[in-house]
Design an enzyme around this catalytic site. Structure first.
Site, PDB file in Angstrom:
ATOM      1  N   HIS A  37     -94.137 -58.712 -22.375  1.00 13.04           N
ATOM      2  CA  HIS A  37     -95.025 -57.710 -21.828  1.00 13.04           C
ATOM      3  C   HIS A  37     -94.553 -57.952 -20.392  1.00 13.04           C
ATOM      4  O   HIS A  37     -94.461 -56.814 -19.587  1.00 13.04           O
ATOM      5  CB  HIS A  37     -96.431 -58.023 -21.933  1.00 13.04           C
ATOM      6  CG  HIS A  37     -96.909 -57.774 -23.543  1.00 13.04           C
ATOM      7  ND1 HIS A  37     -97.325 -58.666 -23.998  1.00 13.04           N
ATOM      8  CD2 HIS A  37     -96.991 -56.681 -24.140  1.00 13.04           C
ATOM      9  CE1 HIS A  37     -97.790 -58.281 -25.278  1.00 13.04           C
ATOM     10  NE2 HIS A  37     -97.474 -56.855 -25.471  1.00 13.04           N
ATOM     11  N   GLN A  61    -104.177 -47.605 -35.652  1.00 13.72           N
ATOM     12  CA  GLN A  61    -102.900 -47.995 -35.952  1.00 13.72           C
ATOM     13  C   GLN A  61    -102.800 -49.070 -36.836  1.00 13.72           C
ATOM     14  O   GLN A  61    -101.845 -49.644 -37.249  1.00 13.72           O
ATOM     15  CB  GLN A  61    -101.958 -48.317 -34.746  1.00 13.72           C
ATOM     16  CG  GLN A  61    -102.294 -49.347 -33.872  1.00 13.72           C
ATOM     17  CD  GLN A  61    -101.350 -49.478 -32.692  1.00 13.72           C
ATOM     18  OE1 GLN A  61    -101.598 -48.671 -31.775  1.00 13.72           O
ATOM     19  NE2 GLN A  61    -100.386 -50.107 -32.610  1.00 13.72           N
TER      20      GLN A  61
HETATM   21  O1  PAF Z   1     -96.672 -52.020 -29.113  1.00 11.95           O
HETATM   22  C1  PAF Z   1     -97.746 -51.726 -28.827  1.00 11.95           C
HETATM   23  O2  PAF Z   1     -98.530 -52.907 -28.343  1.00 11.95           O
HETATM   24  C2  PAF Z   1     -98.908 -50.850 -29.596  1.00 11.95           C
HETATM   25  O3  PAF Z   1     -98.280 -49.971 -30.462  1.00 11.95           O
HETATM   26  C3  PAF Z   1     -99.056 -49.765 -28.321  1.00 11.95           C
HETATM   27  C4  PAF Z   1     -97.630 -48.947 -27.904  1.00 11.95           C
HETATM   28  C5  PAF Z   1     -99.643 -50.335 -27.122  1.00 11.95           C
HETATM   29  C6  PAF Z   1     -99.891 -48.538 -28.862  1.00 11.95           C
HETATM   30  O4  PAF Z   1    -101.352 -49.126 -29.240  1.00 11.95           O
END
Ligand code: PAF
Length: 281
Positions: A37, A61
């Site tokens: 990140h 999600q």
């Molecule tokens: O890749 C991720 O961490 C997630 O899928 C995202 C893009 C932040 C969406 O919640």
């Protein structure tokens, strides 16, 4: 660096930045930040005037309640890393601030043009509906010029490109290479849940993928797929969910090496589900 916990304050900060004519770089995350990140954030900082990182563990999600509950969360540690990386604003809203009750309870509809029927989409039904729901909402609020995503989530990235184009966002999506630990293990927030022994075991996922690159001269994709499946099956403690060699654009199974192909894998190491991928050509 500002930490903003609600939509109204975010909108007020973004309009100041826009009024100043500054470019905005954006990195959406679910927190539990690692070097992968931070690499995205550093690239954003190098290429934009003002840099926003969202930290939101997006419930829509997750298709497994226990996965959502166990997802690591540590805003304080994340904020320290982001400040050092040059982030200007962290957006860390509550669930109720992001979603109405109806949005939380009803699947977000989107035409994925088939990109969601394979791999992650097949094993995690509704997952990408939630991803598109949150990322499109964040894009609308943050209004970035560029947004940065890691290639570890290869299918997600293909879907983000499609979504950006279909929903008409004037945002450049920047694909960033996978960042790996010294062992080769792809960096992931989920690695935090592995024991020391499991972490060592999980490193063999990438070793198998790297080894498989050498075999493309002698095997067709279908044969190489079986080879990887057998290799993983021989490693005690790992349980393969899928390995597929797909066309990098359509994500459909590749029958030959004529187009750009990617091998995508999902493996359980104990209870922790890990994904990785490798480009063959
Ligand atoms: O890749 C991720 O961490 C997630 O899928 C995202 C893009 C932040 C969406 O919640």
């Amino acid at each position: 660096m500002l930490i903003v916990r609600n939509v109204a304050q975010l909108q007020s900060e973004i309009s100041k930045v826009k009024d100043n004519g500054q470019t905005i770089g954006f990195v959406p995350t679910m927190g539990a930040l690692h070097a992968g990140h931070i690499g995205l954030v550093e690239r954003s900082v190098a290429e934009n005037d003002y840099n926003v990182v969202s930290i939101f563990v997006n419930p829509t999600q997750f298709n497994n309640a226990s996965d959502l509950e166990k997802y690591p969360r540590n805003l304080e540690a994340d904020a320290l890393l982001l400040e050092k990386a040059g982030c200007d604003l962290i957006f860390a809203p509550s669930i109720d601030d992001m979603y109405s009750e109806s949005e939380q309870n009803n699947r977000f509809e989107f035409d994925f043009e088939g990109l969601d029927t394979v791999m992650e989409g097949k094993f995690r039904p509704g997952h990408f509906n939630g991803v598109v729901q949150i990322v499109s909402k964040l894009f609308t609020l943050v209004q970035p010029h560029k947004s940065y995503f890691g290639e570890k989530d290869f299918q997600q990235l293909a879907i983000i490109h499609l979504m950006t184009q279909k929903l008409g966002f004037d945002i450049e999506i920047i694909d960033c290479p996978i960042v790996r630990e010294a062992s080769g293990l792809a960096m992931s927030s989920r690695n935090e849940r592995l024991t020391v022994a499991q972490r060592e075991l999980a490193a063999s996922i990438s070793s198998v993928l790297f080894e498989s690159i050498k075999l493309t001269n002698n095997m067709l994709p279908a044969e190489l797929t079986s080879w990887v499946e057998n290799k993983i099956a021989q490693i005690e403690g790992l349980k393969l969910e899928y390995f597929e060699i797909v066309d990098a654009k359509t994500l459909q199974t590749a029958n030959n090496w004529n187009s750009a192909t990617v091998g995508c894998i999902a493996v359980f190491c104990g209870e922790v589900r890990l994904i990785d991928n490798i480009r063959y050509n």
